[in-house]
Design a protein around this motif. Sequence first.
Motif, PDB file in Angstrom:
ATOM      1  N   ARG A   1       3.118   0.423  14.870  1.00  0.00           N
ATOM      2  CA  ARG A   1       2.360  -0.293  15.894  1.00  0.00           C
ATOM      3  C   ARG A   1       1.648  -1.531  15.322  1.00  0.00           C
ATOM      4  O   ARG A   1       1.533  -2.560  15.984  1.00  0.00           O
ATOM      5  CB  ARG A   1       1.342   0.650  16.550  1.00  0.00           C
ATOM      6  N   LEU A   2       1.201  -1.449  14.072  1.00  0.00           N
ATOM      7  CA  LEU A   2       0.492  -2.562  13.444  1.00  0.00           C
ATOM      8  C   LEU A   2       1.435  -3.503  12.678  1.00  0.00           C
ATOM      9  O   LEU A   2       0.970  -4.415  12.001  1.00  0.00           O
ATOM     10  CB  LEU A   2      -0.594  -2.032  12.502  1.00  0.00           C
ATOM     11  N   ASP A   3       2.740  -3.262  12.785  1.00  0.00           N
ATOM     12  CA  ASP A   3       3.749  -4.103  12.125  1.00  0.00           C
ATOM     13  C   ASP A   3       3.527  -4.157  10.621  1.00  0.00           C
ATOM     14  O   ASP A   3       3.522  -5.225  10.009  1.00  0.00           O
ATOM     15  CB  ASP A   3       3.743  -5.511  12.741  1.00  0.00           C
ATOM     16  N   LEU A   4       3.358  -2.980  10.013  1.00  0.00           N
ATOM     17  CA  LEU A   4       3.109  -2.901   8.574  1.00  0.00           C
ATOM     18  C   LEU A   4       4.212  -2.153   7.825  1.00  0.00           C
ATOM     19  O   LEU A   4       4.003  -1.713   6.690  1.00  0.00           O
ATOM     20  CB  LEU A   4       1.761  -2.216   8.309  1.00  0.00           C
ATOM     21  N   GLU A   5       5.393  -2.050   8.417  1.00  0.00           N
ATOM     22  CA  GLU A   5       6.481  -1.302   7.771  1.00  0.00           C
ATOM     23  C   GLU A   5       6.836  -1.884   6.399  1.00  0.00           C
ATOM     24  O   GLU A   5       7.252  -1.142   5.510  1.00  0.00           O
ATOM     25  CB  GLU A   5       7.746  -1.269   8.632  1.00  0.00           C
ATOM     26  N   GLY A   6       6.688  -3.175   6.228  1.00  0.00           N
ATOM     27  CA  GLY A   6       6.996  -3.802   4.947  1.00  0.00           C
ATOM     28  C   GLY A   6       5.858  -3.745   3.950  1.00  0.00           C
ATOM     29  O   GLY A   6       6.034  -4.073   2.773  1.00  0.00           O
ATOM     30  N   GLU A   7       4.688  -3.349   4.393  1.00  0.00           N
ATOM     31  CA  GLU A   7       3.503  -3.349   3.529  1.00  0.00           C
ATOM     32  C   GLU A   7       2.996  -1.953   3.178  1.00  0.00           C
ATOM     33  O   GLU A   7       2.439  -1.759   2.102  1.00  0.00           O
ATOM     34  CB  GLU A   7       2.362  -4.126   4.194  1.00  0.00           C
ATOM     35  N   VAL A   8       3.116  -0.998   4.089  1.00  0.00           N
ATOM     36  CA  VAL A   8       2.547   0.333   3.874  1.00  0.00           C
ATOM     37  C   VAL A   8       3.661   1.366   3.822  1.00  0.00           C
ATOM     38  O   VAL A   8       4.509   1.420   4.713  1.00  0.00           O
ATOM     39  CB  VAL A   8       1.541   0.705   4.991  1.00  0.00           C
ATOM     40  N   THR A   9       3.633   2.171   2.764  1.00  0.00           N
ATOM     41  CA  THR A   9       4.640   3.218   2.578  1.00  0.00           C
ATOM     42  C   THR A   9       3.956   4.573   2.488  1.00  0.00           C
ATOM     43  O   THR A   9       3.001   4.733   1.717  1.00  0.00           O
ATOM     44  CB  THR A   9       5.429   2.988   1.269  1.00  0.00           C
ATOM     45  N   LEU A  10       4.443   5.510   3.274  1.00  0.00           N
ATOM     46  CA  LEU A  10       4.023   6.900   3.124  1.00  0.00           C
ATOM     47  C   LEU A  10       5.042   7.527   2.177  1.00  0.00           C
ATOM     48  O   LEU A  10       6.178   7.805   2.561  1.00  0.00           O
ATOM     49  CB  LEU A  10       4.002   7.619   4.473  1.00  0.00           C
ATOM     50  N   ALA A  11       4.665   7.707   0.929  1.00  0.00           N
ATOM     51  CA  ALA A  11       5.600   8.106  -0.118  1.00  0.00           C
ATOM     52  C   ALA A  11       5.900   9.599  -0.143  1.00  0.00           C
ATOM     53  O   ALA A  11       6.772  10.035  -0.886  1.00  0.00           O
ATOM     54  CB  ALA A  11       5.057   7.676  -1.475  1.00  0.00           C
ATOM     55  N   GLY A  12       5.186  10.385   0.657  1.00  0.00           N
ATOM     56  CA  GLY A  12       5.389  11.824   0.622  1.00  0.00           C
ATOM     57  C   GLY A  12       4.755  12.427  -0.618  1.00  0.00           C
ATOM     58  O   GLY A  12       3.967  11.792  -1.315  1.00  0.00           O
ATOM     59  N   HIS A  13       5.147  13.666  -0.887  1.00  0.00           N
ATOM     60  CA  HIS A  13       4.612  14.377  -2.048  1.00  0.00           C
ATOM     61  C   HIS A  13       5.147  13.730  -3.325  1.00  0.00           C
ATOM     62  O   HIS A  13       6.336  13.502  -3.464  1.00  0.00           O
ATOM     63  CB  HIS A  13       5.019  15.851  -2.005  1.00  0.00           C
ATOM     64  N   ILE A  14       4.244  13.436  -4.246  1.00  0.00           N
ATOM     65  CA  ILE A  14       4.612  12.911  -5.560  1.00  0.00           C
ATOM     66  C   ILE A  14       4.296  14.014  -6.571  1.00  0.00           C
ATOM     67  O   ILE A  14       3.146  14.464  -6.641  1.00  0.00           O
ATOM     68  CB  ILE A  14       3.802  11.631  -5.916  1.00  0.00           C
ATOM     69  N   PRO A  15       5.283  14.440  -7.347  1.00  0.00           N
ATOM     70  CA  PRO A  15       5.005  15.477  -8.357  1.00  0.00           C
ATOM     71  C   PRO A  15       3.926  15.009  -9.328  1.00  0.00           C
ATOM     72  O   PRO A  15       3.844  13.826  -9.671  1.00  0.00           O
ATOM     73  CB  PRO A  15       6.347  15.645  -9.083  1.00  0.00           C
TER      74      PRO A  15
ATOM     75  N   CYS B   1       0.853  -1.190   0.000  1.00  0.00           N
ATOM     76  CA  CYS B   1       0.000   0.000   0.000  1.00  0.00           C
ATOM     77  C   CYS B   1       0.889   1.240   0.000  1.00  0.00           C
ATOM     78  O   CYS B   1       1.739   1.398   0.873  1.00  0.00           O
ATOM     79  CB  CYS B   1      -0.900  -0.010   1.238  1.00  0.00           C
ATOM     80  N   THR B   2       0.685   2.087  -0.990  1.00  0.00           N
ATOM     81  CA  THR B   2       1.430   3.335  -1.084  1.00  0.00           C
ATOM     82  C   THR B   2       0.453   4.486  -0.909  1.00  0.00           C
ATOM     83  O   THR B   2      -0.532   4.589  -1.646  1.00  0.00           O
ATOM     84  CB  THR B   2       2.127   3.459  -2.455  1.00  0.00           C
ATOM     85  N   ILE B   3       0.746   5.319   0.071  1.00  0.00           N
ATOM     86  CA  ILE B   3      -0.054   6.510   0.318  1.00  0.00           C
ATOM     87  C   ILE B   3       0.808   7.707  -0.049  1.00  0.00           C
ATOM     88  O   ILE B   3       1.859   7.943   0.558  1.00  0.00           O
ATOM     89  CB  ILE B   3      -0.508   6.594   1.799  1.00  0.00           C
ATOM     90  N   ALA B   4       0.389   8.441  -1.070  1.00  0.00           N
ATOM     91  CA  ALA B   4       1.153   9.588  -1.562  1.00  0.00           C
ATOM     92  C   ALA B   4       0.539  10.873  -1.035  1.00  0.00           C
ATOM     93  O   ALA B   4      -0.665  11.082  -1.163  1.00  0.00           O
ATOM     94  CB  ALA B   4       1.152   9.595  -3.085  1.00  0.00           C
ATOM     95  N   GLY B   5       1.372  11.703  -0.446  1.00  0.00           N
ATOM     96  CA  GLY B   5       0.919  12.985   0.058  1.00  0.00           C
ATOM     97  C   GLY B   5       1.675  13.371   1.311  1.00  0.00           C
ATOM     98  O   GLY B   5       2.378  12.549   1.902  1.00  0.00           O
ATOM     99  N   GLU B   6       1.543  14.612   1.683  1.00  0.00           N
ATOM    100  CA  GLU B   6       2.142  15.144   2.905  1.00  0.00           C
ATOM    101  C   GLU B   6       1.069  15.849   3.702  1.00  0.00           C
ATOM    102  O   GLU B   6       0.034  16.222   3.155  1.00  0.00           O
ATOM    103  CB  GLU B   6       3.270  16.129   2.591  1.00  0.00           C
ATOM    104  N   GLY B   7       1.327  16.030   4.991  1.00  0.00           N
ATOM    105  CA  GLY B   7       0.376  16.766   5.800  1.00  0.00           C
ATOM    106  C   GLY B   7       0.575  16.520   7.278  1.00  0.00           C
ATOM    107  O   GLY B   7       1.466  15.762   7.689  1.00  0.00           O
ATOM    108  N   PRO B   8      -0.282  17.129   8.089  1.00  0.00           N
ATOM    109  CA  PRO B   8      -0.116  17.110   9.539  1.00  0.00           C
ATOM    110  C   PRO B   8      -0.301  15.739  10.195  1.00  0.00           C
ATOM    111  O   PRO B   8       0.124  15.555  11.336  1.00  0.00           O
ATOM    112  CB  PRO B   8      -1.175  18.095  10.036  1.00  0.00           C
ATOM    113  N   GLU B   9      -0.889  14.780   9.515  1.00  0.00           N
ATOM    114  CA  GLU B   9      -1.124  13.451  10.101  1.00  0.00           C
ATOM    115  C   GLU B   9       0.047  12.485   9.887  1.00  0.00           C
ATOM    116  O   GLU B   9      -0.018  11.342  10.332  1.00  0.00           O
ATOM    117  CB  GLU B   9      -2.392  12.825   9.492  1.00  0.00           C
ATOM    118  N   ARG B  10       1.107  12.923   9.230  1.00  0.00           N
ATOM    119  CA  ARG B  10       2.201  12.018   8.875  1.00  0.00           C
ATOM    120  C   ARG B  10       2.751  11.272  10.083  1.00  0.00           C
ATOM    121  O   ARG B  10       2.875  10.051  10.056  1.00  0.00           O
ATOM    122  CB  ARG B  10       3.314  12.755   8.138  1.00  0.00           C
ATOM    123  N   THR B  11       3.086  11.969  11.143  1.00  0.00           N
ATOM    124  CA  THR B  11       3.691  11.330  12.317  1.00  0.00           C
ATOM    125  C   THR B  11       2.752  10.301  12.930  1.00  0.00           C
ATOM    126  O   THR B  11       3.168   9.181  13.238  1.00  0.00           O
ATOM    127  CB  THR B  11       4.087  12.394  13.366  1.00  0.00           C
TER     128      THR B  11
END
Length: 180
Positions: free
Chosen positions: A58-72, A40-50
């Motif tokens: 906490r859900l042990d999803l580091e290998g499955e979910v990526t916060l990709a940041g801003h995508i041009p 799962c890739t979530i593209a974007g930035e904002g106040p909820e990132r942290t």
Amino acid sequence: RVPDGCLHIVSVGRLHSIKNYAFLILAGRALKSAGMKIRCTIAGEGPERTALEQLIVRLDLEGEVTLAGHIPRADLPGLYAAADVVVLTSHSEGIPVTLMEAMAMERVVIAPAITGVPELVLHGKTGFLYQPGSMDELLSQLQIVFHGGRLLNKMKAAAREHVLRDFNNRTNLACFAKSF
């Protein structure tokens, strides 16, 4: 089944509580717990990132979910092209451009049946709608995408046609101008 046996989920938008990305991350946990391989890739930035990063850990999803940041904007077509499904989990939307972009690229979309979304996503024809907050419905539809394979090609084509026909700025503005 999706080509590599891993369901590739994409979501694009501002990391804000209104976008409800925690719901998508929880869905990712449920899918992983059920034995499904996901990315799962979530593209974007904002106040909820942290908060989202902490939830992923906490859900042990580091290998499955990526916060990709801003995508041009120029790179979004590549992100959509890599997706099996584009998911929206917002609490409130107008008619989301991200879904229009994904549908124009013949991606399957899943979104909550809120505000203007049902005008764009015709359930079972151009994508899937779920009742807001219904994890069971979202998970069921993700399973359909995972197992649907080529059976979803008709939906993908219909989604593209619907966007190009009914949500095309040039066409709509020309029709609007004609009315005057």
